[in-house]
Design a protein around this motif. Structure first.
Motif, PDB file in Angstrom:
ATOM      1  N   ALA A 154      40.148  31.998  43.856  1.00 33.80           N
ATOM      2  CA  ALA A 154      40.948  31.877  42.631  1.00 33.80           C
ATOM      3  C   ALA A 154      40.300  30.875  41.705  1.00 33.80           C
ATOM      4  O   ALA A 154      39.571  29.970  42.129  1.00 33.80           O
ATOM      5  CB  ALA A 154      42.377  31.448  42.959  1.00 33.80           C
ATOM      6  N   CYS A 155      40.556  31.043  40.432  1.00 39.56           N
ATOM      7  CA  CYS A 155      40.113  30.067  39.442  1.00 39.56           C
ATOM      8  C   CYS A 155      41.265  29.838  38.467  1.00 39.56           C
ATOM      9  O   CYS A 155      42.138  30.682  38.287  1.00 39.56           O
ATOM     10  CB  CYS A 155      38.852  30.535  38.703  1.00 39.56           C
ATOM     11  SG  CYS A 155      39.004  32.157  37.907  1.00 39.56           S
ATOM     12  N   THR A 156      41.272  28.674  37.862  1.00 42.84           N
ATOM     13  CA  THR A 156      42.332  28.315  36.928  1.00 42.84           C
ATOM     14  C   THR A 156      41.728  27.865  35.609  1.00 42.84           C
ATOM     15  O   THR A 156      40.623  27.310  35.567  1.00 42.84           O
ATOM     16  CB  THR A 156      43.218  27.183  37.478  1.00 42.84           C
ATOM     17  OG1 THR A 156      42.412  26.006  37.698  1.00 42.84           O
ATOM     18  CG2 THR A 156      43.882  27.585  38.788  1.00 42.84           C
ATOM     19  N   VAL A 157      42.465  28.098  34.541  1.00 43.04           N
ATOM     20  CA  VAL A 157      42.073  27.636  33.213  1.00 43.04           C
ATOM     21  C   VAL A 157      43.276  26.933  32.602  1.00 43.04           C
ATOM     22  O   VAL A 157      44.348  27.532  32.474  1.00 43.04           O
ATOM     23  CB  VAL A 157      41.646  28.796  32.293  1.00 43.04           C
ATOM     24  CG1 VAL A 157      41.223  28.261  30.934  1.00 43.04           C
ATOM     25  CG2 VAL A 157      40.517  29.595  32.923  1.00 43.04           C
ATOM     26  N   GLU A 158      43.107  25.688  32.262  1.00 38.56           N
ATOM     27  CA  GLU A 158      44.165  24.949  31.594  1.00 38.56           C
ATOM     28  C   GLU A 158      43.915  24.974  30.083  1.00 38.56           C
ATOM     29  O   GLU A 158      42.771  24.890  29.636  1.00 38.56           O
ATOM     30  CB  GLU A 158      44.195  23.499  32.076  1.00 38.56           C
ATOM     31  CG  GLU A 158      44.476  23.349  33.565  1.00 38.56           C
ATOM     32  CD  GLU A 158      44.335  21.911  34.020  1.00 38.56           C
ATOM     33  OE1 GLU A 158      44.005  21.042  33.175  1.00 38.56           O
ATOM     34  OE2 GLU A 158      44.549  21.646  35.218  1.00 38.56           O
TER      35      GLU A 158
END
Length: 298
Positions: A154-158
Motif C-alpha cells: 500500500a502507499c499513501t498520499v497526504e
C-alpha cells in the motif's frame, strides 16, 4: 525499478489525476504533502483523522487492488461549498455535514476514484475498471478500517483541500507491483540504438503546454462572460512547461508562426517527472511547482 519506487510513482500519478478533478471545483485549493510506502503489517488507515467522509473502490477488471479517499468533515464541507458556487474559505468551522453536502462530496469522490483508476491504467498500460464507490461517514479510525483488507502493499498520499487534511490510499497486491514495475521499466529502458520500437512509436500520447495558472472561486468561473480576460501567474516571455501524458519533460518559449498559429520552441529537455512535481533539473527561471515529499511510514 524497486517496488517502493513503483509505488511512489503510482501514488504521484494518481494524486495528479485527483487534483485535476478538485481543481475544477476549488482552483488552487489543493496542496500535496507526503507520499509514502506503507510498512508491511501497518494498516494504511491507522491514525486517519476523523470524523471524515471515506470512499473506497475495488478494481473489478484488468488488475486487482483498490483506492481509498478520506476527506475530513471540515474539508468535505468546504468542498461542498465550492461545488455549490460558494467560497470555501467562508465556511465556519465546527459545523455539521448536511445531507446536501454529503451528496455533493460523494459525487466529487466518485469522479476522483474514476480519475485514480484512469491514472493507474496509464501507468500500467492496461485497462482498469472499478466497482461503484462506497461512500460513508466514519467517526473513528477503527470504523474507517472496517471492511478494508490491508493485505499486500500500500502507499499513501497526504494533501490538504482548502486547508483541511485529506488522505489517499492505494492498495496494491504483489502481482500488480510485478506488472507495474515491468511496464515502467519498459517505458524507461534506454537503448544504444533506436530508443523506441516501431510498436511504441505508434502509441499516441497527449502533449500539452502550461502557460500559467489562475485561482478564482468556482462561482466566478461559471459566470465569466464571453470576451472576459483571465490573468495568469506568468509573464508572456517566461518559460512554458511541456507535458506528455502527465510527465513534465521540457521547458520552452512561446512562438508565433508565420501563419499566425502558436508553437513552443523547446529550450531544455528535463528528466521525466509527473505533472505537478518540481524537477531537480528544471529551468531555474521557471516558476516552481509544488512537489510531494517522499518518505516511508514506519
Amino acid at each position: 525499478m524497486t517496488n517502493e519506487q513503483a509505488l511512489l510513482r503510482l501514488a504521484a500519478s494518481t494524486l495528479d489525476a485527483i487534483r485535476d478533478v478538485l481543481e475544477t471545483y476549488a482552483p488552487g485549493a489543493v496542496n500535496p504533502g507526503a507520499v509514502a510506502a506503507v510498512s508491511p503489517g501497518t494498516h494504511p488507515l491507522a491514525g486517519a483523522q476523523t470524523p471524515a467522509v471515506l470512499a473506497d473502490v475495488g478494481y473489478v477488471d484488468g488488475v486487482t487492488g483498490g483506492n481509498i479517499m478520506v476527506i475530513g468533515v471540515e474539508g468535505a464541507r468546504r468542498l461542498a461549498a465550492a461545488m455549490m458556487g460558494g467560497d470555501p474559505n467562508e465556511v465556519e468551522p465546527g459545523g455539521e455535514l448536511s445531507e446536501l453536502d454529503f451528496s455533493a462530496v460523494g459525487e466529487a469522490m466518485n469522479q476522483m476514484m474514476s480519475a485514480a483508476a484512469m491514472a493507474t491504467s496509464r501507468v500500467l498500460g492496461d485497462e482498469v475498471e472499478i466497482a461503484p464507490p462506497n461512500v460513508r461517514l466514519v467517526t473513528s479510525s477503527a470504523e474507517a478500517e472496517e471492511g478494508i483488507e490491508a493485505g499486500g502493499l500500500a502507499c499513501t498520499v497526504e494533501f490538504t483541500l482548502c486547508g483541511a487534511p485529506c488522505l489517499l490510499v492505494q492498495l496494491v497486491p504483489h502481482a500488480f507491483i510485478v506488472r507495474m514495475t515491468r511496464a515502467l521499466d519498459e517505458m524507461t529502458e534506454s537503448y544504444e540504438s533506436a530508443p523506441l520500437s516501431d510498436a511504441l512509436r505508434s502509441v499516441p500520447v497527449r502533449v500539452w503546454a502550461e502557460f500559467g495558472r489562475a485561482e478564482m472561486p468556482s462561482g466566478r468561473v461559471v459566470g465569466l462572460p464571453a470576451g472576459a480576460l483571465v490573468e495568469l501567474d506568468r509573464e508572456v516571455d517566461e518559460p512554458i512547461d511541456l507535458y506528455a501524458d502527465g510527465m513534465r519533460f521540457a521547458v520552452g518559449r512561446l512562438q508565433v508562426c508565420e501563419d499566425g498559429t502558436l508553437a513552443i520552441r523547446v529550450e531544455r529537455i528535463l528528466a521525466g517527472t509527473v505533472a505537478g512535481d518540481d524537477a531537480a533539473a528544471a529551468d531555474p527561471t521557471s516558476p516552481p511547482l509544488t512537489s510531494p515529499e517522499y518518505k516511508e511510514v514506519a
